[in-house]
Design a protein around this motif. Structure first.
Motif, PDB file in Angstrom:
ATOM      1  N   SER A  18      48.721  37.510  35.491  1.00  0.00           N
ATOM      2  CA  SER A  18      48.329  38.919  35.875  1.00  0.00           C
ATOM      3  C   SER A  18      49.364  39.759  35.331  1.00  0.00           C
ATOM      4  CB  SER A  18      47.828  39.172  37.285  1.00  0.00           C
ATOM      5  OG  SER A  18      47.391  40.554  37.326  1.00  0.00           O
ATOM      6  N   THR A  60      43.591  42.126  41.806  1.00  0.00           N
ATOM      7  CA  THR A  60      42.170  42.440  41.892  1.00  0.00           C
ATOM      8  C   THR A  60      41.251  42.055  40.919  1.00  0.00           C
ATOM      9  OG1 THR A  60      42.537  44.382  40.858  1.00  0.00           O
ATOM     10  CG2 THR A  60      43.299  44.742  43.112  1.00  0.00           C
ATOM     11  N   GLU A  61      39.920  42.229  41.051  1.00  0.00           N
ATOM     12  CA  GLU A  61      38.974  41.997  40.024  1.00  0.00           C
ATOM     13  C   GLU A  61      39.300  42.714  38.742  1.00  0.00           C
ATOM     14  OE1 GLU A  61      37.060  40.835  44.070  1.00  0.00           O
ATOM     15  OE2 GLU A  61      38.309  42.401  43.200  1.00  0.00           O
ATOM     16  N   SER A  62      39.719  43.689  38.669  1.00  0.00           N
ATOM     17  CA  SER A  62      39.826  44.460  37.395  1.00  0.00           C
ATOM     18  C   SER A  62      41.325  44.084  36.807  1.00  0.00           C
ATOM     19  CB  SER A  62      39.892  46.004  37.679  1.00  0.00           C
ATOM     20  OG  SER A  62      40.667  46.420  38.711  1.00  0.00           O
ATOM     21  N   ARG A 108      44.294  42.703  34.430  1.00  0.00           N
ATOM     22  CA  ARG A 108      44.418  42.388  33.068  1.00  0.00           C
ATOM     23  C   ARG A 108      45.541  41.430  33.040  1.00  0.00           C
ATOM     24  NH1 ARG A 108      42.475  45.823  29.623  1.00  0.00           N
ATOM     25  NH2 ARG A 108      43.823  45.171  28.045  1.00  0.00           N
ATOM     26  N   SER A 140      34.606  35.970  29.952  1.00  0.00           N
ATOM     27  CA  SER A 140      34.138  37.170  28.731  1.00  0.00           C
ATOM     28  C   SER A 140      32.995  36.882  28.219  1.00  0.00           C
ATOM     29  CB  SER A 140      35.307  36.934  27.702  1.00  0.00           C
ATOM     30  OG  SER A 140      35.186  38.011  26.863  1.00  0.00           O
ATOM     31  N   LEU A 149      30.479  38.525  30.788  1.00  0.00           N
ATOM     32  CA  LEU A 149      30.492  39.898  30.862  1.00  0.00           C
ATOM     33  C   LEU A 149      30.073  40.614  29.496  1.00  0.00           C
ATOM     34  CD1 LEU A 149      34.116  40.136  32.680  1.00  0.00           C
ATOM     35  CD2 LEU A 149      31.972  40.596  33.814  1.00  0.00           C
ATOM     36  N   SER A 172      28.613  43.715  42.438  1.00  0.00           N
ATOM     37  CA  SER A 172      29.474  43.602  41.277  1.00  0.00           C
ATOM     38  C   SER A 172      29.428  42.793  40.411  1.00  0.00           C
ATOM     39  CB  SER A 172      30.896  43.820  41.840  1.00  0.00           C
ATOM     40  OG  SER A 172      31.057  44.875  42.838  1.00  0.00           O
ATOM     41  N   ARG A 208      36.905  43.429  48.294  1.00  0.00           N
ATOM     42  CA  ARG A 208      35.289  43.631  47.578  1.00  0.00           C
ATOM     43  C   ARG A 208      34.365  42.592  48.396  1.00  0.00           C
ATOM     44  NH1 ARG A 208      34.591  43.512  41.424  1.00  0.00           N
ATOM     45  NH2 ARG A 208      35.492  45.467  41.641  1.00  0.00           N
TER      46      ARG A 208
END
Length: 272
Positions: free
Chosen positions: A98, A103-105, A107, A128, A131, A200, A246
């Motif tokens: 990371s 967190t889930e967002s 990068r 990916s 998504l 989510s 979450r």
């Protein structure tokens, strides 16, 4: 309310436990093993749960199997399967790369030539695809290092407990290395809720607290009187804590504490 579920990878560590839990909850479950042949166009999957994966250190020598398990086989189900929802079991291990937080967002940065990153890339490729090509009911569960003390368990903590009960434990990891561990019961509790009610697309299924090798060693020593040796052959691991807010917000998730779980298991084993 009874729902129809289909579990892929039902012969694996998480998959077979998930099948048992779903049936205990009264759901209808179709279970497919890793190598079962399936005519996807003729089967109504209901809520599909994809648990196929390569575990342990096998990814270092079974690269083509990794890609098939984490991407290719899953892609066929995603593209041709008839399902109400689709849940992909990814790994919280991806957070080792990371760039920001856990967190889930988050990068990620990866090195394609690194074998450890190869595993993470395969999981991220699966994510990916979901998504970018999956339906609105396709979801991802990034599962941390799951622990379940049983005869068939191969997780590290179960191995350490068995060794401690025999009298001595040797750790290859550095004393201050940390990991996030999640108790299997918590995983099995929350996965059906994500499949049926998740709002989510990505969820961290983790303990939310890092535990060091030294803390595990001291817990085992205090509970069993075993001797402990640190070999220090592995590099220091110090990932950030994984965010589970979450799950807490949507499902009032309250993960078990690893060390308390280990003490309960040991006490039960010692009691015979």
């Amino acid at each position: 309310m009874t729902e129809r579920f289909t579990v892929f990878g039902a012969d694996g560590f998480v998959g077979k436990r998930l099948v048992d839990r779903l049936r205990q909850l009264g759901h209808s479950v179709t279970a497919f093993g890793r190598n079962d042949e399936i005519d996807l166009k003729s089967v109504e999957l209901g809520h599909a749960m994809y648990c196929v994966g390569v575990t342990g250190s096998r990814f270092k020598t079974e690269q083509f199997n990794v890609v098939d398990a984490h991407v290719s086989s899953m892609a066929r189900v995603l593209e041709f399967g008839r399902y109400s929802s689709f849940l992909y079991m990814s790994s919280a291990r991806v957070y080792e790369e990371s760039l920001t937080d856990c967190t889930e967002s988050a990068r990620f940065a990866v090195d394609p030539s690194n074998i450890s990153d190869f595993y993470n890339l395969s999981k991220l490729m699966g994510e990916s695809l979901i998504l970018n090509a999956g339906s609105s009911t396709s979801r991802i569960a990034r599962i941390s290092y799951a622990v379940d003390f049983a005869e068939d368990s191969t997780d590290n903590v179960s191995f350490f407990i068995r060794e401690a009960l025999r009298g001595s434990v040797r750790f290859e990891a550095a004393k201050q290395s940390v990991k996030d561990y999640v108790v299997m019961g918590d995983v099995l509790d929350v996965l059906p809720k994500i499949a049926l009610e998740g709002r989510s697309q990505i969820y961290n299924v983790a303990g939310g607290v890092n535990v060091s090798t030294d803390e595990i060693a001291e817990t085992l020593r205090a509970a069993t009187g075993c001797t402990v040796e640190f070999l220090g052959t592995e590099a220091l691991r110090s990932p950030r804590p994984i965010d589970v807010s979450r799950l807490v917000s949507e499902f009032s998730y309250r993960p078990s504490l690893l060390l308390e779980y280990a003490r309960r298991v040991i006490a039960k084993e010692l009691a015979g």
